[in-house]
Design a protein around this motif. Structure first.
Motif, PDB file in Angstrom:
ATOM      1  N   ILE A  26       0.865  -1.238   0.126  1.00 45.65           N
ATOM      2  CA  ILE A  26       0.021  -0.178   0.209  1.00 45.65           C
ATOM      3  C   ILE A  26       1.006   1.093   0.029  1.00 45.65           C
ATOM      4  CG2 ILE A  26      -1.377   1.513   1.385  1.00 45.65           C
ATOM      5  CD1 ILE A  26      -2.965  -1.368   2.073  1.00 45.65           C
ATOM      6  N   VAL A  27       2.004   1.265   0.925  1.00 44.85           N
ATOM      7  CA  VAL A  27       2.856   2.477   0.943  1.00 44.85           C
ATOM      8  C   VAL A  27       3.506   2.533  -0.458  1.00 44.85           C
ATOM      9  CG1 VAL A  27       5.025   3.189   1.878  1.00 44.85           C
ATOM     10  CG2 VAL A  27       3.158   2.386   3.280  1.00 44.85           C
ATOM     11  N   LEU A  28       4.178   1.445  -0.942  1.00 45.85           N
ATOM     12  CA  LEU A  28       4.442   1.682  -2.568  1.00 45.85           C
ATOM     13  C   LEU A  28       3.716   2.313  -3.506  1.00 45.85           C
ATOM     14  CD1 LEU A  28       7.269   1.205  -3.930  1.00 45.85           C
ATOM     15  CD2 LEU A  28       6.655  -1.130  -4.052  1.00 45.85           C
ATOM     16  N   VAL A  29       2.292   1.750  -3.638  1.00 47.22           N
ATOM     17  CA  VAL A  29       1.523   2.163  -4.281  1.00 47.22           C
ATOM     18  C   VAL A  29       1.394   3.627  -4.313  1.00 47.22           C
ATOM     19  CG1 VAL A  29      -1.027   2.056  -5.080  1.00 47.22           C
ATOM     20  CG2 VAL A  29       0.125  -0.127  -4.785  1.00 47.22           C
ATOM     21  N   LEU A  30       1.213   4.211  -3.133  1.00 50.17           N
ATOM     22  CA  LEU A  30       1.006   5.566  -2.743  1.00 50.17           C
ATOM     23  C   LEU A  30       2.043   6.295  -3.143  1.00 50.17           C
ATOM     24  CD1 LEU A  30      -0.852   5.320   0.922  1.00 50.17           C
ATOM     25  CD2 LEU A  30      -1.774   5.683  -1.377  1.00 50.17           C
ATOM     26  N   VAL A  31       3.180   5.907  -2.794  1.00 49.33           N
ATOM     27  CA  VAL A  31       4.446   6.715  -3.432  1.00 49.33           C
ATOM     28  C   VAL A  31       4.638   6.615  -4.892  1.00 49.33           C
ATOM     29  CG1 VAL A  31       7.179   6.646  -3.493  1.00 49.33           C
ATOM     30  CG2 VAL A  31       6.060   5.980  -1.470  1.00 49.33           C
ATOM     31  N   GLN A  32       4.195   5.397  -5.679  1.00 49.10           N
ATOM     32  CA  GLN A  32       4.267   5.530  -7.066  1.00 49.10           C
ATOM     33  C   GLN A  32       2.982   6.258  -7.554  1.00 49.10           C
ATOM     34  OE1 GLN A  32       5.941   2.480  -8.827  1.00 49.10           O
ATOM     35  NE2 GLN A  32       5.870   4.309 -10.320  1.00 49.10           N
ATOM     36  N   LEU A  33       1.990   6.739  -6.735  1.00 53.03           N
ATOM     37  CA  LEU A  33       1.141   7.633  -7.501  1.00 53.03           C
ATOM     38  C   LEU A  33       1.583   9.078  -7.242  1.00 53.03           C
ATOM     39  CD1 LEU A  33      -2.297   6.004  -5.987  1.00 53.03           C
ATOM     40  CD2 LEU A  33      -1.601   6.189  -8.287  1.00 53.03           C
ATOM     41  N   LEU A  34       2.408   9.243  -6.133  1.00 54.09           N
ATOM     42  CA  LEU A  34       2.714  10.790  -5.927  1.00 54.09           C
ATOM     43  C   LEU A  34       3.796  11.016  -6.804  1.00 54.09           C
ATOM     44  CD1 LEU A  34       3.402  10.808  -2.100  1.00 54.09           C
ATOM     45  CD2 LEU A  34       1.786  12.010  -3.262  1.00 54.09           C
ATOM     46  N   PRO A 109       5.891   8.023 -16.560  1.00 48.89           N
ATOM     47  CA  PRO A 109       5.593   6.795 -17.117  1.00 48.89           C
ATOM     48  C   PRO A 109       4.209   6.576 -17.412  1.00 48.89           C
ATOM     49  CG  PRO A 109       5.887   6.468 -14.701  1.00 48.89           C
ATOM     50  CD  PRO A 109       6.351   7.988 -15.187  1.00 48.89           C
ATOM     51  N   ASN A 110       3.748   5.887 -18.585  1.00 47.65           N
ATOM     52  CA  ASN A 110       2.207   5.860 -18.810  1.00 47.65           C
ATOM     53  C   ASN A 110       1.725   4.521 -17.822  1.00 47.65           C
ATOM     54  OD1 ASN A 110       3.062   3.201 -19.862  1.00 47.65           O
ATOM     55  ND2 ASN A 110       3.206   4.287 -22.047  1.00 47.65           N
ATOM     56  N   PHE A 111       0.628   4.116 -17.916  1.00 50.25           N
ATOM     57  CA  PHE A 111       0.253   3.089 -17.000  1.00 50.25           C
ATOM     58  C   PHE A 111       0.815   1.975 -17.073  1.00 50.25           C
ATOM     59  CE2 PHE A 111      -2.549  -0.516 -16.029  1.00 50.25           C
ATOM     60  CZ  PHE A 111      -3.030  -0.130 -14.799  1.00 50.25           C
ATOM     61  N   ARG A 112       1.308   1.415 -18.061  1.00 49.85           N
ATOM     62  CA  ARG A 112       1.947   0.062 -18.432  1.00 49.85           C
ATOM     63  C   ARG A 112       3.116   0.223 -17.583  1.00 49.85           C
ATOM     64  NH1 ARG A 112       5.871  -2.184 -21.167  1.00 49.85           N
ATOM     65  NH2 ARG A 112       6.221  -0.065 -22.589  1.00 49.85           N
ATOM     66  N   GLU A 113       4.047   1.283 -18.138  1.00 51.69           N
ATOM     67  CA  GLU A 113       5.137   1.552 -17.591  1.00 51.69           C
ATOM     68  C   GLU A 113       5.346   1.614 -15.839  1.00 51.69           C
ATOM     69  OE1 GLU A 113       7.360   3.858 -21.594  1.00 51.69           O
ATOM     70  OE2 GLU A 113       6.332   4.953 -19.926  1.00 51.69           O
ATOM     71  N   ILE A 388      13.939   3.073  -4.462  1.00 53.04           N
ATOM     72  CA  ILE A 388      14.195   3.208  -6.052  1.00 53.04           C
ATOM     73  C   ILE A 388      13.227   3.713  -7.085  1.00 53.04           C
ATOM     74  CG2 ILE A 388      14.058   0.948  -7.959  1.00 53.04           C
ATOM     75  CD1 ILE A 388      15.190  -0.705  -5.681  1.00 53.04           C
ATOM     76  N   VAL A 389      11.955   3.676  -6.367  1.00 52.46           N
ATOM     77  CA  VAL A 389      10.854   4.680  -7.209  1.00 52.46           C
ATOM     78  C   VAL A 389      11.151   6.047  -7.126  1.00 52.46           C
ATOM     79  CG1 VAL A 389       8.333   5.210  -7.259  1.00 52.46           C
ATOM     80  CG2 VAL A 389       9.009   2.681  -6.870  1.00 52.46           C
ATOM     81  N   MET A 390      11.451   6.603  -5.930  1.00 55.46           N
ATOM     82  CA  MET A 390      11.948   8.066  -5.947  1.00 55.46           C
ATOM     83  C   MET A 390      13.012   8.205  -6.798  1.00 55.46           C
ATOM     84  SD  MET A 390       9.578   9.220  -3.669  1.00 55.46           S
ATOM     85  CE  MET A 390      10.336  10.853  -2.914  1.00 55.46           C
ATOM     86  N   ASP A 391      14.151   7.420  -6.649  1.00 54.21           N
ATOM     87  CA  ASP A 391      15.207   7.977  -7.489  1.00 54.21           C
ATOM     88  C   ASP A 391      14.926   7.799  -9.052  1.00 54.21           C
ATOM     89  OD1 ASP A 391      16.669   8.037  -5.152  1.00 54.21           O
ATOM     90  OD2 ASP A 391      17.644   6.001  -5.338  1.00 54.21           O
ATOM     91  N   GLU A 392      14.421   6.691  -9.442  1.00 56.09           N
ATOM     92  CA  GLU A 392      13.981   6.763 -10.713  1.00 56.09           C
ATOM     93  C   GLU A 392      13.205   7.739 -11.174  1.00 56.09           C
ATOM     94  OE1 GLU A 392      12.532   2.737 -11.767  1.00 56.09           O
ATOM     95  OE2 GLU A 392      14.568   2.052 -11.639  1.00 56.09           O
ATOM     96  N   SER A 393      12.200   8.378 -10.525  1.00 57.07           N
ATOM     97  CA  SER A 393      11.267   9.638 -10.809  1.00 57.07           C
ATOM     98  C   SER A 393      11.997  10.750 -10.555  1.00 57.07           C
ATOM     99  CB  SER A 393       9.807   9.249 -10.015  1.00 57.07           C
ATOM    100  OG  SER A 393      10.149   9.225  -8.735  1.00 57.07           O
ATOM    101  N   HIS A 394      13.102  10.969 -10.184  1.00 59.08           N
ATOM    102  CA  HIS A 394      13.771  12.087  -9.867  1.00 59.08           C
ATOM    103  C   HIS A 394      12.957  12.892  -9.004  1.00 59.08           C
ATOM    104  CE1 HIS A 394      17.106  11.297 -12.492  1.00 59.08           C
ATOM    105  NE2 HIS A 394      16.204  10.635 -13.241  1.00 59.08           N
ATOM    106  N   THR A 395      12.188  12.458  -7.818  1.00 62.15           N
ATOM    107  CA  THR A 395      11.376  13.311  -6.783  1.00 62.15           C
ATOM    108  C   THR A 395      11.943  13.479  -5.375  1.00 62.15           C
ATOM    109  OG1 THR A 395      10.216  11.393  -6.542  1.00 62.15           O
ATOM    110  CG2 THR A 395       9.409  12.664  -8.114  1.00 62.15           C
TER     111      THR A 395
END
Length: 518
Positions: A26-34, A109-113, A388-395
């Protein structure tokens, strides 16, 4: 029929709190959405290039240029740290350059990415944590052997006669020693090794599994929160901020003692209440199950006297912990080296346990299987999937830049208190204490000069803020600890929420005191 109703009324489904795995997802999904809403951006960074013997300046765009490894280079970029500390490896991570933040053109990223990134970050995170996972599985195997040998049960019977009337000392000594490791060298994940050894001891003393988590986890978390000479937080943050960490040591030692004392007293009050009346336990429904699991004799184990083989088995087991502590503190060992130590212990146990080859391997595999759930929790929670998600998105840098702009122009007390809150948020997203230090200190420390606050107060806000969020952050150590004793996060929160208020107030008070003494 496979499905049928036993009566006319439907059975009401009991609400259950999500498991540790679901909380992490759940936390990872929320971060991904952010990451879809937070703009991408980077600070320029400086690091020492060992091969070229110069400073590598990485621009926000990713372009790298090389400059002479001198103090003048750092001064030109307004990086107020000693060049020698970058060159000799004291500061070993890239340091952010003040006033260098720029938005970067990174395609969202688009939905698939996004789905691919979401799944890949978990697999990559588990791969990055393979050394910790290996250690936990080997440890589980050893625990299985020690139980099969009967050493734990016989040892607990012998110990029970010596701890009657001294149960409180058990909490004080264990929590104090673990906190000492936390404040000096950042003892954290290594405490996973203590649970299998200490759970039976605490249960034999009349306490519950929540007391075990409180003693070990609060010990390490409050120890790292009150870091004094921890090279991975206080020292590296001080070096990056350009100040001597020893100058603020007296106040930090007092803060550690007050914070740890509050945690100790809180745990003792709960533990004694449970010892006198087990029904007061927050995990009372698991009380008998825990005693059967951790204290019951193995049906094939020797139920007689405490034999020499059982004593030798326990001594070999404990020796592994002593070697681990020595290696971590004096040789800088991490989980690869620790796993090797306990693998060696398993070979020694094969020789001294007295179990047949078949019985030994069966017990080892069964023990490792018992901790597989913990290993998976480690792989997800401490696997840096969020980072990893934060780094790849440069946020990450964008969040840092946003917060740095919010605290300029405040009065001194508001500055340090708000900075403490900021580090609570940053500590949730950036779990690495050293990574947070080298990213934030070059940005936040100069702001202290503008407000008229000593930079030592910035380090305190950083240290206490990231330590505080560690008490409940699902992506931190807590879910791993709870998994060791099969306790849900909701029950932990019910136990810890009052202590969260107490620690929050303590941190604010000492931040205020810091303004008077620095």
């Amino acid at each position: 029929m496979l499905f049928h109703r036993s009566g006319s009324k439907k059975k009401k489904r009991k609400h259950e709190f999500p498991t540790a795995y679901s909380v992490i997802i759940i936390v990872l999904v929320l971060v991904q959405l952010l990451t879809f809403f937070i703009p991408a951006g980077n600070y320029a960074t400086v690091s020492y290039d060992q091969s070229a013997k110069d400073f590598a300046i990485t621009m926000p765009s990713g372009k790298v240029k090389h400059e002479p490894a001198t103090q003048k280079t750092l001064d030109r970029y307004k990086v107020k740290i000693d060049a020698k500390k970058l060159i000799d490896g004291t500061i070993y991570k890239p340091v952010a350059i003040p006033d260098s933040y720029q938005r970067v053109n990174v395609k969202k990223p688009n939905f698939r990415e996004a789905v691919v990134q979401f799944l890949t970050s978990q697999v990559q995170g588990i791969a990055d944590s393979i050394d910790i996972i290996t250690f936990i599985l080997i440890l589980g195997g050893i625990i299985g052997v020690v139980y099969a040998n009967g050493a734990i049960n016989s040892g607990m019977q012998a110990l029970s006669e010596h701890i009657k009337g001294k149960q409180i000392l058990l909490i004080v000594i264990v929590m104090g020693l673990i906190a000492l490791g936390g404040t000096t060298f950042g003892l954290a994940e290594e405490t996973m090794a203590f649970y299998p050894m200490l759970i039976p001891v605490f249960l034999e003393a009349g306490y519950d599994t929540m007391t075990v988590v409180a003693t070990i986890f609060l010990g390490t978390t409050l120890g790292t929160l009150g870091s004094t000479i921890n090279p991975f937080s206080t020292v590296i943050a001080s070096n990056t901020a350009g100040v001597n960490f020893a100058r603020a040591l007296p106040l930090r030692i007092i803060m550690l003692l007050v914070s740890l004392g509050a945690g100790m007293l809180y745990t003792i009050i709960y533990a004694e209440k449970v010892r006198k009346d087990p029904s007061k336990s927050l995990v009372y429904d698991q009380y008998e199950e825990s005693k059967k699991k951790f204290l019951a004799f193995d049906s094939q184990a020797d139920k007689g006297d405490f034999t020499w083989r059982q004593k030798l088995t326990l001594l070999t087991f404990v020796a592994g912990f002593l070697v681990m502590i020595w290696g971590v503190q004096n040789r800088g060992w991490y989980f690869t080296e620790i796993a090797v130590v306990f693998l060696a212990v398993s070979y020694l146990l094969f020789l001294v346990s007295g179990l047949s080859e078949h019985r030994f391997m069966e017990s080892f595999v069964s023990g490792a299987a018992d901790l597989l759930g913990v290993a998976l929790t480690v792989g997800l929670a401490r696997a840096r999937a969020v980072s990893i998600v934060m780094d790849e998105s440069h946020t990450s840098d964008t969040i840092m830049y946003f917060f740095s702009k919010q605290i300029t122009g405040m009065n001194k007390l508001a500055f340090v208190w708000v900075l403490f809150l900021i580090y609570i948020v940053l500590g949730f997203f950036i779990q690495s204490s050293s990574g947070l230090a080298v990213l934030s200190m070059p940005i936040m420390a100069p702001l202290a000069n503008i407000v008229g606050v000593d930079r030592a107060s910035v380090i305190d806000a950083y240290n206490w803020g990231q330590g505080y969020i560690g008490l409940i952050a699902p992506v931190g150590l807590i879910l791993m600890s709870l998994a060791m004793v099969n306790i849900g996060f909701d029950r932990w929160f019910k136990f810890i929420w009052k202590q969260l208020v107490i620690q929050f107030v303590i941190c604010l008070i000492f931040l205020g005191i810091g303004l008077l003494v620095y």
